[in-house]
Write a protein that holds these residues in place. Structure first.
Motif, mmCIF file in Angstrom:
data_model
loop_
_atom_site.group_PDB
_atom_site.id
_atom_site.type_symbol
_atom_site.label_atom_id
_atom_site.label_comp_id
_atom_site.label_asym_id
_atom_site.label_seq_id
_atom_site.Cartn_x
_atom_site.Cartn_y
_atom_site.Cartn_z
ATOM 1 N N ALA A 267 0.842 -1.201 0.000
ATOM 2 C CA ALA A 267 0.000 0.000 0.000
ATOM 3 C C ALA A 267 0.874 1.246 0.000
ATOM 4 C CB ALA A 267 -0.922 0.012 1.219
ATOM 5 N N LEU A 268 0.503 2.215 -0.788
ATOM 6 C CA LEU A 268 1.280 3.455 -0.906
ATOM 7 C C LEU A 268 0.346 4.566 -1.355
ATOM 8 C CD1 LEU A 268 3.791 5.201 -1.155
ATOM 9 C CD2 LEU A 268 4.358 4.050 -3.278
ATOM 10 N N ASN A 269 0.268 5.634 -0.573
ATOM 11 C CA ASN A 269 -0.611 6.755 -0.909
ATOM 12 C C ASN A 269 0.140 8.069 -0.777
ATOM 13 O OD1 ASN A 269 -3.348 5.378 -1.181
ATOM 14 N ND2 ASN A 269 -2.661 4.642 0.813
ATOM 15 N N LEU A 270 0.023 8.893 -1.819
ATOM 16 C CA LEU A 270 0.704 10.188 -1.837
ATOM 17 C C LEU A 270 -0.283 11.336 -1.642
ATOM 18 C CD1 LEU A 270 3.067 9.757 -4.947
ATOM 19 C CD2 LEU A 270 3.488 9.140 -2.561
ATOM 20 N N PRO A 272 -0.200 15.757 -2.404
ATOM 21 C CA PRO A 272 -1.582 15.796 -2.872
ATOM 22 C C PRO A 272 -1.859 14.858 -4.035
ATOM 23 C CG PRO A 272 -0.393 17.697 -3.678
ATOM 24 C CD PRO A 272 0.555 16.960 -2.797
ATOM 25 N N ASN A 273 -0.873 14.096 -4.500
ATOM 26 C CA ASN A 273 -1.083 13.102 -5.562
ATOM 27 C C ASN A 273 -1.509 13.737 -6.879
ATOM 28 O OD1 ASN A 273 -0.830 10.299 -6.057
ATOM 29 N ND2 ASN A 273 -3.038 10.016 -6.007
ATOM 30 N N PRO A 279 5.188 15.694 -3.975
ATOM 31 C CA PRO A 279 4.366 15.223 -2.859
ATOM 32 C C PRO A 279 4.934 15.658 -1.508
ATOM 33 C CG PRO A 279 4.752 13.445 -4.437
ATOM 34 C CD PRO A 279 5.661 14.582 -4.828
ATOM 35 N N THR A 285 3.103 0.912 3.473
ATOM 36 C CA THR A 285 3.222 -0.230 4.380
ATOM 37 C C THR A 285 4.371 -1.124 3.929
ATOM 38 O OG1 THR A 285 1.690 -1.546 3.060
ATOM 39 C CG2 THR A 285 0.750 -0.259 4.881
ATOM 40 N N ARG B 89 -4.823 21.428 -5.854
ATOM 41 C CA ARG B 89 -5.689 21.041 -4.730
ATOM 42 C C ARG B 89 -5.285 21.733 -3.432
ATOM 43 N NH1 ARG B 89 -6.249 15.002 -4.578
ATOM 44 N NH2 ARG B 89 -7.519 15.389 -6.410
ATOM 45 N N GLY B 266 4.606 12.749 -9.284
ATOM 46 C CA GLY B 266 3.726 13.440 -8.346
ATOM 47 C C GLY B 266 2.527 12.610 -7.927
ATOM 48 N N ALA B 267 2.079 11.719 -8.822
ATOM 49 C CA ALA B 267 0.889 10.908 -8.546
ATOM 50 C C ALA B 267 1.224 9.435 -8.718
ATOM 51 C CB ALA B 267 -0.258 11.296 -9.476
ATOM 52 N N LEU B 270 -1.826 2.515 -6.348
ATOM 53 C CA LEU B 270 -1.677 1.064 -6.440
ATOM 54 C C LEU B 270 -3.037 0.379 -6.310
ATOM 55 C CD1 LEU B 270 1.404 0.448 -4.083
ATOM 56 C CD2 LEU B 270 1.380 0.966 -6.527
ATOM 57 N N ASN B 273 -3.820 -2.125 -3.271
ATOM 58 C CA ASN B 273 -3.354 -1.171 -2.244
ATOM 59 C C ASN B 273 -3.601 -1.689 -0.828
ATOM 60 O OD1 ASN B 273 -1.984 1.323 -1.971
ATOM 61 N ND2 ASN B 273 -3.873 2.386 -1.447
ATOM 62 N N LEU B 274 -3.223 -2.920 -0.595
ATOM 63 C CA LEU B 274 -3.385 -3.541 0.718
ATOM 64 C C LEU B 274 -2.034 -4.041 1.210
ATOM 65 C CD1 LEU B 274 -6.615 -5.609 0.003
ATOM 66 C CD2 LEU B 274 -6.429 -3.515 1.359
ATOM 67 N N VAL B 275 -1.845 -3.998 2.511
ATOM 68 C CA VAL B 275 -0.553 -4.304 3.117
ATOM 69 C C VAL B 275 -0.026 -5.684 2.730
ATOM 70 C CG1 VAL B 275 -1.691 -5.048 5.272
ATOM 71 C CG2 VAL B 275 0.703 -4.389 5.310
#
Lengths: 411, 411
Positions: A267-270, A272-273, A279, A285, B89, B266-267, B270, B273-275
């Motif tokens: 899992a990976l979230n940026l 402001p994406n 970012p 994770t 944003r 920048g973006a 996944l 998107n789970l561990v």
């Protein structure tokens, strides 16, 4: 009574597997039944209907763990089997579900053969084994054996911001039975391997010796948002780049350590994406596993050192949160040897092996002799809608479970 | 009439900047006014109110670009200024907004001084300059100059799945005026630098010589989802790892090329998107910029070669989609020299410089002599709520704009 010729009804078992898979069904024969969602509730309701039809007495605890008990000739702790019915977001129909439904099949075979056992038999399913919505995984069985306080578990916040306790209430599975006090005589879990070993060696049954240790961490990286066109590379504090560097290091680390070591950034979230903004935040994770506790600790230490260097080089702040940590768990030799012997007696090929995945049985191992029976996963595929185990292999596994449970309930 | 002593009213200009910043305001003095959202509509309505109060005749085209015209002594193409009012944003209150509101201030100063110009003057704001919701950026001005068909622009799907055309209709800014045919005599845009150069050198005004070329691509990487615990590293097709490898390569590539080359991921998203699941899909963006077209092409080619190798090594499929591609744009020497001379005449320090960011002025440069005036960005910060330019610097920039526009409208 001669029990040698007892066999499961594979048609009936497959019907139940297919039936349960319709609840939360997704394209490609998959299932999405994340813990404590409406789909999970539907699955639970269905399994409870089956338990009641088999005359089992139902016990639901404050964690939503469900135990269905078939009495023995003498009261006391039951010989237990079971697993879980929650799935990952794009999961298959066998992971977990097989172990629960094979347990019901065993009960039905004994009922129809008019066989009473010395000790009670129980079929259980545990809440949130997958950990795909709430961390840690194996949460239900961990609370069941007293390894985590119920209050703490209820306060866990999921990926959607919801709490375990409120979700349990919402789906009507916040039971009244106590957690951490239920005595179990012994525990055997049938499960798909979820790896490629049995299939590659054309072996039908795995006698699981131990479960890999699991280390899950979440890292939050804070950098600085800026314009992607005007900010010179040397002046950046790019949380997205830092996250990518961690993912690449996890891969290098696993390659460097070799052996059983695996490492995954799932899992990976940026934020402001956006395409043209450096970012300022990344949350990712890391999932490390190893059958050897010392090596698992070495992997954690190596990543930690890498993060320190990265943080200094990129000028980002990195904070970490442990999502789950379980040491490798050895199973009970009596159960391991019992699986081997039973498989051979029934004419199935068998080998001892470790489990790469975590399972409820490793939690039960804290309170009673425990072990597992593996059956092959086609292509080693799991946590994927393409997950598949042939009916022949399922039949073999369920027959080993039938004879193991019957024998243990008589011992 | 002696125009030498004409100056903008900085209090009035700052009031308009603060007033507009309240629409879509977010914490930390920032603004979120993504193109064609309700916040953008509110901002547009406000600016139109001001334009009407100044007696400008309003022209809205099929792309939602708005031009407010003040007549000259003789009809004909106007001398135009303007910019955009959409933001990223987590944006600031100066980027784009300054150029539009300074344009209105120039009109008001001339009105109050009773000054009529030979040629008409126009203040414009162009739709979706940021590209933060819909790609490419500078979409409105691109369509305005005939560089993109209106029908094609209307069909562009944003990050939220909405189309440009439907959003324009929804907010009531699908105007009737034609795109690609409006004649402009010349164009000068006032903008914050969004980079650290002017501040570092204590210079007030930048005379922008050219704009960096921009290359935006989106890559979709398809691997295979599998269990993070049971799948040996060598058997993985990990789309998440591949995406991280691309982000690390973008960083290495920019370091290797040096000079003006910048590169940003920048973006990045996944799936699932789970561990504990190896990602089967990753979608990421790459933003490359360089003032030299040949070097920009070299960066693209080097990344492309890296992707081929990565795809083969990891067993993933990588497809790409171009989100935006603009060659470096030189501005008109007359305008550049005019900004330099005007700044000096007014007593401000000035230097020639390139722009690291894309701007509407580079699109207008396709149809008329164009140029830009930069004012310093504190800390070089932009696309961030911390974006800041001092009132003194804003006043200086607006005064240069006032005298540039007046001079050009008399020439």
């Amino acid at each position: 009574m001669n029990l040698e010729h007892l066999r499961v009804d594979i048609g009936r078992l497959m019907d139940r597997i297919d039936d349960l898979a319709e609840l939360g069904a997704i394209g490609g024969n998959g299932v999405c039944r994340l813990a404590l969602t409406p789909e999970d509730k539907a699955g639970r309701d269905r399994v409870l209907d089956w338990m009641r039809a088999l005359g089992l007495s139902i016990r639901i605890d404050g964690m939503g763990n469900v135990v269905g008990v078939r009495p023995g000739r003498t009261p006391g702790p039951p010989v237990m089997t079971g697993s879980h019915i929650d799935t990952v977001r794009t999961g298959g129909r066998y992971d977990g579900n097989l172990g629960v439904l094979a347990g019901l099949e065993v009960i039905q075979v004994l009922d129809e053969a008019g066989i009473e056992t010395e000790h009670p038999l129980a079929v259980a399913f545990f809440t949130n084994e997958e950990g795909a919505r709430f961390a840690p995984d194996m949460m239900g069985s961990l609370v069941f054996v007293g390894g985590m306080d119920l209050d703490v578990a209820h306060e866990v916040v999921g990926i959607d911001g919801r709490r375990v306790g409120e979700c349990l209430t919402e789906i009507g599975y916040l039971g009244e039975a106590a957690c951490g006090q239920y005595p179990v005589r012994c525990f055997v879990e049938l499960h798909v391997e979820q790896g490629p070993v049995l299939e590659a060696e054309s072996i039908t049954i795995g006698a699981v010796e131990r479960v890999q240790g699991i280390s899950w961490s979440e890292y939050t990286i804070r950098g600085f948002s800026n314009h992607a066109g005007t900010t010179p590379m040397r002046l950046r504090k790019d949380a997205g780049y830092a996250a990518a560097a961690v993912a690449c290091e996890v891969r290098r680390l696993a390659a460097r350590m070799g052996g059983d070591q695996v490492g995954t950034v799932g899992a990976l979230n940026l934020k402001p994406n956006l395409v043209n903004v450096v970012p300022n935040e990344a949350v990712l994770t890391v999932d490390f596993r190893n059958t050897d506790e010392a090596l698992l600790r070495a992997a954690e230490a190596q990543l930690s050192a890498f993060l320190d260097t990265l943080s200094a080089q990129e000028g980002v702040e990195i904070s970490s949160r442990r999502l789950a940590r379980f040491e490798p768990v050895p199973f009970h030799e009596t159960v391991i040897a019992g699986v081997e012997r039973t498989a051979r007696d029934l004419g199935y090929s068998v080998r001892r092996m470790p489990s790469g995945a975590g399972h409820d049985a490793q939690m039960l191992a804290r309170i009673c002799p425990a072990g597992m029976i593996f059956v092959p996963s086609a292509g080693g595929i799991s946590h994927n809608v393409k997950e598949y185990t042939s009916p022949d292999d399922i039949e073999a596994g369920a027959n080993v479970l039938l004879h193991m449970l019957t024998e243990l309930a008589e011992a």
